[in-house]
Scaffold this motif. Structure first.
Motif, PDB file in Angstrom:
ATOM      1  N   PRO A  58     -11.716  20.310 -15.294  1.00 18.10           N
ATOM      2  CA  PRO A  58     -11.064  19.481 -16.320  1.00 18.10           C
ATOM      3  C   PRO A  58     -10.173  20.297 -17.244  1.00 18.10           C
ATOM      4  N   LEU A  59     -10.622  21.487 -17.633  1.00 15.60           N
ATOM      5  CA  LEU A  59      -9.818  22.326 -18.523  1.00 15.60           C
ATOM      6  C   LEU A  59      -8.537  22.773 -17.834  1.00 15.60           C
ATOM      7  N   GLN A  60      -8.640  23.121 -16.549  1.00 17.33           N
ATOM      8  CA  GLN A  60      -7.449  23.519 -15.795  1.00 17.33           C
ATOM      9  C   GLN A  60      -6.454  22.372 -15.713  1.00 17.33           C
ATOM     10  N   ILE A 251     -10.505  13.706 -21.095  1.00 16.88           N
ATOM     11  CA  ILE A 251      -9.974  13.544 -22.447  1.00 16.88           C
ATOM     12  C   ILE A 251      -9.530  14.921 -22.935  1.00 16.88           C
ATOM     13  N   PRO A 252      -8.233  15.150 -23.089  1.00 15.82           N
ATOM     14  CA  PRO A 252      -7.745  16.488 -23.415  1.00 15.82           C
ATOM     15  C   PRO A 252      -8.256  17.034 -24.741  1.00 15.82           C
ATOM     16  N   ALA A 253      -8.425  16.162 -25.739  1.00 14.48           N
ATOM     17  CA  ALA A 253      -8.895  16.631 -27.050  1.00 14.48           C
ATOM     18  C   ALA A 253     -10.273  17.285 -26.937  1.00 14.48           C
ATOM     19  N   ILE A 256      -9.886  20.810 -25.257  1.00 11.93           N
ATOM     20  CA  ILE A 256      -9.275  21.794 -26.146  1.00 11.93           C
ATOM     21  C   ILE A 256     -10.242  22.236 -27.236  1.00 11.93           C
ATOM     22  N   ASN A 257     -11.079  21.300 -27.725  1.00  8.98           N
ATOM     23  CA  ASN A 257     -12.107  21.680 -28.699  1.00  8.98           C
ATOM     24  C   ASN A 257     -13.092  22.668 -28.091  1.00  8.98           C
ATOM     25  N   ARG A 258     -13.454  22.464 -26.842  1.00  4.68           N
ATOM     26  CA  ARG A 258     -14.345  23.417 -26.161  1.00  4.68           C
ATOM     27  C   ARG A 258     -13.678  24.771 -25.988  1.00  4.68           C
TER      28      ARG A 258
END
Length: 259
Positions: A58-60, A251-253, A256-258
């Motif tokens: 997901p982060l990628q 969910i990108p937010a 990005i928080n992680r």
């Protein structure tokens, strides 16, 4: 007494003042960097509720589709994205198709709503309308020296020394003002142009291996940026898409928080 002590030991006083100044400077620098990074992340997120792409990290997916700084997780059928677009809970879908670059700046196939999302405005020329027309971000124009009306060939992948697509050239029709967002570092065209370039590339490879004409394949894109109609839709859509389709929705937010 304080002033007499300060002047009585000038070396110690100088060292103390120097260390205090360095400490204050480092703390101030860290606070400024943190603020700039948070502002940059927020600017690039720009009201994007969900990112949809191929299954994987997901982060990628977020880094590649939103911030354009990582390799994509794969391609997804355009037909599946059209199904998402027709959902009542979805307000906007912006398709993204990439895989080529010019001098290490990514060539992104999308529609003009992507430029509008980042409040992009034209410095010169116009937005792309026909296939193989390109609009340059401000940083791209400055770094490459490309100007309005010039033509160029994209490179397969993101390495500067990669294979050039010399069978299909792009023409520059517009240059954007600086937005302090990811838009500044992109060469923007329509999705059909990206498909055209890669269809020529695949046809050339098949011809080189003495094969017949390539079969007509379903059109694919790399990812899609989604704006939902409600907060409830933001929470329910990812689970529904992840469980019922071969797509990945995140969910990108949160990612990005992680990070």
């Amino acid at each position: 007494i304080i002033f007499k002590n300060l002047f009585h030991k000038p070396l110690g006083t100088t060292l103390s003042i120097t260390l205090l100044s360095l400490s204050t400077g480092i703390i101030s620098l860290l606070l400024l960097l943190q603020h700039q990074l948070e502002q940059k992340f927020e600017n690039d997120l720009r009201d994007i509720d969900l990112v949809v792409g191929a299954k994987g990290s997901p982060l990628q997916l977020v880094l590649s589709a939103v911030y354009q700084v990582d390799a994509p997780t794969g391609n997804i059928p355009m037909a599946e994205v059209d199904k998402i677009r027709s959902m009542r809970s979805v307000q906007q879908v912006i398709p993204l198709a990439y895989g080529d670059s010019y001098q290490r700046f990514r060539i992104l196939g999308t529609d003009t709503s992507y430029i509008g999302k980042y409040l992009g405005t034209l410095r010169e020329g116009r937005l792309f309308q026909e296939n193989m027309e390109v609009v340059l971000g401000a940083t791209v124009a400055k770094s490459t020296g490309l100007t309005l009306g010039q033509s160029f060939f994209g490179t397969h992948g993101e390495a500067e020394e990669g294979e050039k697509h010399e069978q299909a050239g792009y023409k520059i029709v517009g240059i954007l003002n600086e937005t302090n967002s990811v838009l500044d570092n992109l060469l923007l065209t329509n999705i059909a142009s990206v498909w055209t370039v890669h269809e020529h590339h695949e046809a050339g490879e098949l011809e080189a291996h003495d094969h017949a004409e390539p079969d007509t394949m379903p059109h694919e894109i790399t990812a899609a940026l989604i704006k939902a109609r409600s907060t409830m839709a933001v929470m329910t859509l990812p689970r529904m898409l992840n469980e019922t389709t071969n797509l990945q929705a995140t969910i990108p937010a949160l990612e990005i928080n992680r990070l």
